[in-house]
Design an enzyme around this catalytic site. Structure first.
Site, PDB file in Angstrom:
ATOM      1  N   GLY A  16       0.820  -1.212   0.000  1.00 37.59           N
ATOM      2  CA  GLY A  16       0.000   0.000   0.000  1.00 37.59           C
ATOM      3  C   GLY A  16       0.849   1.255   0.000  1.00 37.59           C
ATOM      4  O   GLY A  16       2.086   1.207   0.039  1.00 37.59           O
ATOM      5  N   ALA A  18       1.036   3.685   2.344  1.00 43.13           N
ATOM      6  CA  ALA A  18       1.692   3.973   3.625  1.00 43.13           C
ATOM      7  C   ALA A  18       2.914   3.080   3.824  1.00 43.13           C
ATOM      8  O   ALA A  18       4.000   3.554   4.179  1.00 43.13           O
ATOM      9  CB  ALA A  18       0.701   3.788   4.778  1.00 43.13           C
ATOM     10  N   CYS A 152      -3.660  11.288   9.373  1.00 40.74           N
ATOM     11  CA  CYS A 152      -3.106  12.408   8.604  1.00 40.74           C
ATOM     12  C   CYS A 152      -3.933  13.680   8.767  1.00 40.74           C
ATOM     13  O   CYS A 152      -3.370  14.759   9.019  1.00 40.74           O
ATOM     14  CB  CYS A 152      -2.945  12.017   7.130  1.00 40.74           C
ATOM     15  SG  CYS A 152      -4.425  11.360   6.339  1.00 40.74           S
ATOM     16  N   ASN A 316       0.357  14.031   3.321  1.00 44.95           N
ATOM     17  CA  ASN A 316      -0.367  13.058   4.140  1.00 44.95           C
ATOM     18  C   ASN A 316       0.371  11.738   4.297  1.00 44.95           C
ATOM     19  O   ASN A 316       0.190  11.030   5.299  1.00 44.95           O
ATOM     20  CB  ASN A 316      -1.751  12.787   3.544  1.00 44.95           C
ATOM     21  CG  ASN A 316      -1.688  12.300   2.110  1.00 44.95           C
ATOM     22  OD1 ASN A 316      -1.302  13.041   1.211  1.00 44.95           O
ATOM     23  ND2 ASN A 316      -2.047  11.042   1.897  1.00 44.95           N
TER      24      ASN A 316
END
EC number: 1.2.1.103
Length: 349
Positions: A16, A18, A152, A316
């Site tokens: 992903g 992140a 975030c 973010n």
């Protein structure tokens, strides 16, 4: 430095955005040695096939989570709810656990139930986790082995408001914050709303009320006051620009706002107060922060009404996720806080 000075890292859920961003930062960190990255869907595939920006930087292949070996640090980059349900398995494999999801951010099981609509799988463990916001919890993070990284949107709201609430510069009345959010905040999985013909060029209100990050912002911010969040999706891929509407007491001025930010954030390596009298870059702009761990904060005051508009901008995926995870780890392990996070951003971007 020798390999003996490094900590081994396993990233669970590394396909992903992140997890990929944590990997990007970790590969440039002198004290972190990523040895494993898991993905159920991409097991056996080269990591650089999913994260093409890392071509030539790593030869790792994705493996299944069931094949996870021990590591000094386990980073959990999983969808909400997954980490908490299997936390004992991860604790058995690593001394330090860093969770990038929302599973351990909230301290109160009742607040968790109200926010996420279900009971927490391991409520007895919530007190063991430090909220991964270095500006608020630097001392708590020293030596920490359980780090629950902040949301975030919550990060952008908290960092804008914290000094002013801490020092009593804002009236304890309703604060309304609106976040303009890049598409990567929704994660790597495709959906109807992320489909290019639907997303491109769109400014879509997707959470006018009831945003889940409200609970963690209220948990972390001083004082008891109503906080109202609204989130709007934008065509940008990265970044959050938050504007918060608040009110200052009679007799206060923008000098008091300035002083509060200076007093609380004077020594912060990743907070920049942006208030310039002229030019086109007078206020925070997330475009300038892509890939960086900075939070830029600005404000403007209407002296006739006492209203102050606070502005904060972050990437973010960095200051909002993987960057403050690295920053928190640096503090926990007594490394220089800015290690691996020195990238200054691009202009033009």
């Amino acid at each position: 430095m020798s390999m003996h000075d490094q900590k081994t890292v396993a990233i669970v859920g590394g396909s992903g955005y992140a997890g990929g961003e944590f990997l990007r930062l970790a590969l440039n960190h002198p004290h972190l040695n990523v040895t494993q990255v898991t993905s159920e869907r991409n097991a056996g595939t080269m990591v650089s096939m999913v994260h093409p920006n890392l071509r030539g930087r790593t030869n790792l292949k994705f493996r299944r989570a069931a094949e996870l070996d021990e590591a000094d640090i386990i980073v959990l980059a999983l969808p909400h709810g997954n980490a908490a349900k299997k936390i004992a398995e991860y604790e058995a494999r690593g001394k330090i656990i860093v969770d990038l999801s929302a599973d351990f951010r909230l301290k109160d099981p009742e607040v968790y139930r109200a926010t996420y609509g279900e009971d927490h799988p391991t409520p007895d463990k919530l007190g063991e986790w430090v909220y991964g916001n270095p500006e608020l919890h630097r001392e708590d993070l020293r030596g920490a082995t359980r780090i629950a990284c902040a949301g975030c949107f919550a990060t952008s709201v908290i960092l804008a408001l914290y000094p002013l609430l801490k020092l009593g510069v804002l009236l304890p009345k309703d604060i309304i914050a609106t976040g303009l959010v890049g598409s990567s905040a929704a994660g790597a999985s495709a959906s109807d709303s992320s489909h290019h013909p639907e997303r491109a060029g769109s400014l879509r209100v997707y959470k006018p009320v009831g945003h889940r990050h409200t609970a963690e912002a209220q948990q972390e911010l001083p004082g008891h006051f109503p906080l109202h969040l609204t989130a709007i999706s934008t065509p940008r891929v990265r970044g959050i620009l938050t504007t918060a509407q608040a009110w200052i007491p009679d007799g206060y001025s923008d000098r008091d706002v300035w002083s509060a930010y200076r007093e609380v954030y004077a020594q912060e390596p990743f907070i920049r107060i942006v208030k310039v009298a002229k030019g086109i870059h007078r206020y925070p702009d997330p475009m300038l922060l892509d890939g960086t761990n900075y939070c830029d904060i600005g404000f403007e005051m209407d002296m006739d009404t006492g209203r102050v508009v606070l502005m904060s901008a972050i990437d973010n995926l960095v200051k909002g996720t993987a960057g403050h995870a690295i920053q928190s780890l640096n503090i926990a392990l007594d490394w220089p806080e800015t290690t691996g996070l020195e990238f200054a951003g691009l202009h033009p971007a």
